[in-house]
Enzyme design. Structure first.
Site, mmCIF file in Angstrom:
data_model
loop_
_atom_site.group_PDB
_atom_site.id
_atom_site.type_symbol
_atom_site.label_atom_id
_atom_site.label_comp_id
_atom_site.label_asym_id
_atom_site.label_seq_id
_atom_site.Cartn_x
_atom_site.Cartn_y
_atom_site.Cartn_z
ATOM 1 N N ASN A 226 -4.115 5.219 20.419
ATOM 2 C CA ASN A 226 -3.237 4.080 20.083
ATOM 3 C C ASN A 226 -2.129 3.851 21.317
ATOM 4 O O ASN A 226 -2.115 4.600 21.795
ATOM 5 C CB ASN A 226 -2.572 4.762 18.972
ATOM 6 C CG ASN A 226 -2.002 3.613 18.340
ATOM 7 O OD1 ASN A 226 -2.365 2.301 17.953
ATOM 8 N ND2 ASN A 226 -0.556 3.504 17.406
ATOM 9 N N ASP B 16 -10.254 3.590 1.403
ATOM 10 C CA ASP B 16 -10.422 2.708 2.670
ATOM 11 C C ASP B 16 -11.571 3.806 3.843
ATOM 12 O O ASP B 16 -12.708 3.536 3.983
ATOM 13 C CB ASP B 16 -9.589 2.556 3.550
ATOM 14 C CG ASP B 16 -8.987 1.435 3.321
ATOM 15 O OD1 ASP B 16 -9.766 0.825 2.111
ATOM 16 O OD2 ASP B 16 -7.640 0.768 3.644
ATOM 17 N N LYS C 191 0.480 -1.282 0.281
ATOM 18 C CA LYS C 191 0.270 -0.340 0.106
ATOM 19 C C LYS C 191 0.946 1.524 0.069
ATOM 20 O O LYS C 191 0.491 2.459 -0.589
ATOM 21 C CB LYS C 191 -0.463 0.318 1.308
ATOM 22 C CG LYS C 191 -2.307 -0.626 0.885
ATOM 23 C CD LYS C 191 -3.202 -0.458 1.916
ATOM 24 C CE LYS C 191 -4.574 -1.921 2.020
ATOM 25 N NZ LYS C 191 -5.407 -1.441 2.894
ATOM 26 N N ALA D 154 -3.865 3.516 14.872
ATOM 27 C CA ALA D 154 -3.011 4.872 13.527
ATOM 28 C C ALA D 154 -2.720 3.776 13.181
ATOM 29 O O ALA D 154 -1.352 4.854 12.631
ATOM 30 C CB ALA D 154 -2.729 5.384 15.085
HETATM 31 P P1 NAP Z 1 -1.744 -1.926 10.849
HETATM 32 O O1 NAP Z 1 -1.359 -0.418 10.162
HETATM 33 O O2 NAP Z 1 -1.097 -2.736 10.738
HETATM 34 O O3 NAP Z 1 -2.167 -0.777 12.104
HETATM 35 C C1 NAP Z 1 -2.664 -2.030 13.692
HETATM 36 C C2 NAP Z 1 -2.887 -1.462 14.177
HETATM 37 O O4 NAP Z 1 -3.273 -1.899 15.543
HETATM 38 C C3 NAP Z 1 -1.791 -0.201 15.281
HETATM 39 O O5 NAP Z 1 -2.942 1.426 16.140
HETATM 40 C C4 NAP Z 1 -1.220 -0.853 16.273
HETATM 41 O O6 NAP Z 1 -0.541 -0.158 17.376
HETATM 42 C C5 NAP Z 1 -3.036 -1.229 16.429
HETATM 43 N N1 NAP Z 1 -2.445 -3.122 17.414
HETATM 44 C C6 NAP Z 1 -2.112 -3.903 16.395
HETATM 45 N N2 NAP Z 1 -2.068 -4.856 17.739
HETATM 46 C C7 NAP Z 1 -2.541 -4.328 19.296
HETATM 47 C C8 NAP Z 1 -2.751 -4.781 20.780
HETATM 48 N N3 NAP Z 1 -1.935 -6.081 20.628
HETATM 49 N N4 NAP Z 1 -2.398 -3.652 22.422
HETATM 50 C C9 NAP Z 1 -2.994 -2.354 20.944
HETATM 51 N N5 NAP Z 1 -2.666 -2.143 19.287
HETATM 52 C C10 NAP Z 1 -2.740 -2.972 18.010
HETATM 53 O O7 NAP Z 1 -2.979 -2.363 10.117
HETATM 54 P P2 NAP Z 1 -4.000 -1.509 9.631
HETATM 55 O O8 NAP Z 1 -3.941 -2.473 7.849
HETATM 56 O O9 NAP Z 1 -4.468 -0.548 9.654
HETATM 57 O O10 NAP Z 1 -5.712 -2.729 9.734
HETATM 58 C C11 NAP Z 1 -6.019 -3.000 11.049
HETATM 59 C C12 NAP Z 1 -7.103 -3.983 11.111
HETATM 60 O O11 NAP Z 1 -8.298 -3.042 10.178
HETATM 61 C C13 NAP Z 1 -6.410 -5.235 10.623
HETATM 62 O O12 NAP Z 1 -7.426 -5.902 10.870
HETATM 63 C C14 NAP Z 1 -7.233 -5.407 9.518
HETATM 64 O O13 NAP Z 1 -7.953 -6.575 8.894
HETATM 65 C C15 NAP Z 1 -8.881 -4.205 9.179
HETATM 66 N N6 NAP Z 1 -8.954 -3.536 8.132
HETATM 67 C C16 NAP Z 1 -9.532 -4.045 7.781
HETATM 68 C C17 NAP Z 1 -10.634 -3.110 6.498
HETATM 69 C C18 NAP Z 1 -11.974 -3.015 5.945
HETATM 70 O O14 NAP Z 1 -12.782 -3.198 4.915
HETATM 71 N N7 NAP Z 1 -12.768 -3.518 7.283
HETATM 72 C C19 NAP Z 1 -9.841 -2.239 5.521
HETATM 73 C C20 NAP Z 1 -8.721 -2.151 6.232
HETATM 74 C C21 NAP Z 1 -7.460 -3.069 7.642
HETATM 75 P P3 NAP Z 1 0.448 0.348 17.163
HETATM 76 O O15 NAP Z 1 0.356 1.477 16.630
HETATM 77 O O16 NAP Z 1 0.708 0.116 18.343
HETATM 78 O O17 NAP Z 1 1.433 -0.847 16.950
#
Ligand code: NAP
Length: 281
Positions: free
Chosen positions: A157, A108, A72, A134
């Site tokens: 976050n 998104d 991405k 975040a």
């Molecule tokens: P990402 O960039 O890897 O971000 C992950 C986020 O989750 C960060 O804020 C991270 O915090 C936090 N996190 C992960 N594990 C954690 C824990 N154990 N405790 C507290 N915070 C935690 O991922 P992303 O692309 O934004 O995606 C996030 C979620 O959204 C995923 O589950 C993905 O499948 C879903 N998603 C859904 C759609 C949809 O269309 N429905 C689209 C995109 C994504 P830190 O910053 O502290 O690491």
């Protein structure tokens, strides 16, 4: 799915891993329903192969790409031009190809807002919002909520510096709060969004991003996770009287916007929502 012909247009999702992607079922159902001679496939592209893959897209005249992990952010640097959202976010989840000119888009956040408006009659204008997370998804949601007039966007976050970066997408309406001090913001919010990966997979009741006892009637709680369809957060929210939405709506609506960018045709959103539900159900 359409039987391909000599004039069939090709679209694809690129990522790694990509075999689990729901997008081919979703997009092929939509092309078929719209009567378009298009086919959509999933293409495994390793991180270091992205520039070569995009050369191939131009040469093979692939009409549209969905872009997923890990591409991405690197795709934003490899395309010829960017939409405003993609430029601001530095991330691309969709590429359109017009005569070899590749434009990167990010659908998104707009997909998230559309899903709330059309599925839940929720307009963010003037509303107090709390976003947990975040990462890339959270940032696109924060940007879209701010553009659609949310009154306040509080970002919570685990990693504070990432929260500050994400909240900046809402400019003066963005604010960062630590989880320990977020109780009153969570209680007062109209919209609460879990955009972390907490709750994914096979979660236990402890896999919630904050104390769900804070939730109540009159709020809408969205978990953008869609595997499982009902996370522990959504179950607690429902039991507490809040309205709930899972990640299916955002997934289908961000795909619908991609469909519309590529084809110039209104997407059959109801069919796309049921195609995702069929895949996940
Ligand atoms: P990402 O960039 O890897 O971000 C992950 C986020 O989750 C960060 O804020 C991270 O915090 C936090 N996190 C992960 N594990 C954690 C824990 N154990 N405790 C507290 N915070 C935690 O991922 P992303 O692309 O934004 O995606 C996030 C979620 O959204 C995923 O589950 C993905 O499948 C879903 N998603 C859904 C759609 C949809 O269309 N429905 C689209 C995109 C994504 P830190 O910053 O502290 O690491």
């Amino acid at each position: 799915m359409n039987v391909p012909t000599g004039s069939t247009r090709l679209a694809a999702v690129i990522g790694s891993p990509v075999r689990h992607s729901l997008s081919p079922a979703l997009m092929n159902a939509a092309f078929g329903a719209a009567g378009l001679d298009w086919v959509y496939v999933a293409l495994e592209v390793a991180a270091e192969k992205l520039p070569d893959a995009l050369v191939g897209v131009r040469i093979l005249d692939i009409a549209g790409l969905s872009v997923t992990m890990p591409h991405k952010e690197s795709a934003a640097a490899c395309v010829d031009q960017l939409s405003d959202d993609a430029a601001l976010l530095g991330a691309v989840n969709c590429i359109s190809n017009a005569n070899g000119i590749l434009t990167g888009h990010n659908t998104d956040g707009e997909g998230f807002v559309r899903s709330l408006r059309s599925g839940h009659e929720f307009d963010p204008a003037g509303r107090r919002c709390v976003i947990l997370g975040a990462g890339g998804a959270a940032r696109s949601i924060i940007l879209a909520l701010a553009r659609h007039g949310a009154e306040e966007i509080v970002v919570v976050n685990r990693t504070l510096v990432r929260a500050e970066h994400a909240a900046a997408f809402a400019a003066e309406r963005g604010r960062v709060v630590r989880l320990e001090g977020a109780g009153s913001d969570l209680r007062d919010a109209d919209l609460i969004v879990n955009a972390t990966s907490i709750g994914m997979g096979e979660p236990s009741d402890a896999d919630v991003p904050f104390d769900p006892m804070l939730l109540h009637e009159g709020q809408i709680v969205v978990d953008i996770v869609y595997r499982p369809l009902e996370t522990p957060l959504l179950r607690f929210a429902r039991q507490g009287g809040a309205r709930t939405a899972n990640g299916v709506g955002m997934l289908a609506h961000q795909a619908a916007i991609q469909f519309e960018i590529w084809t110039g045709t209104k997407a059959p959103i109801d069919l796309m929502l049921s195609a995702v539900a069929d895949q996940l159900g």
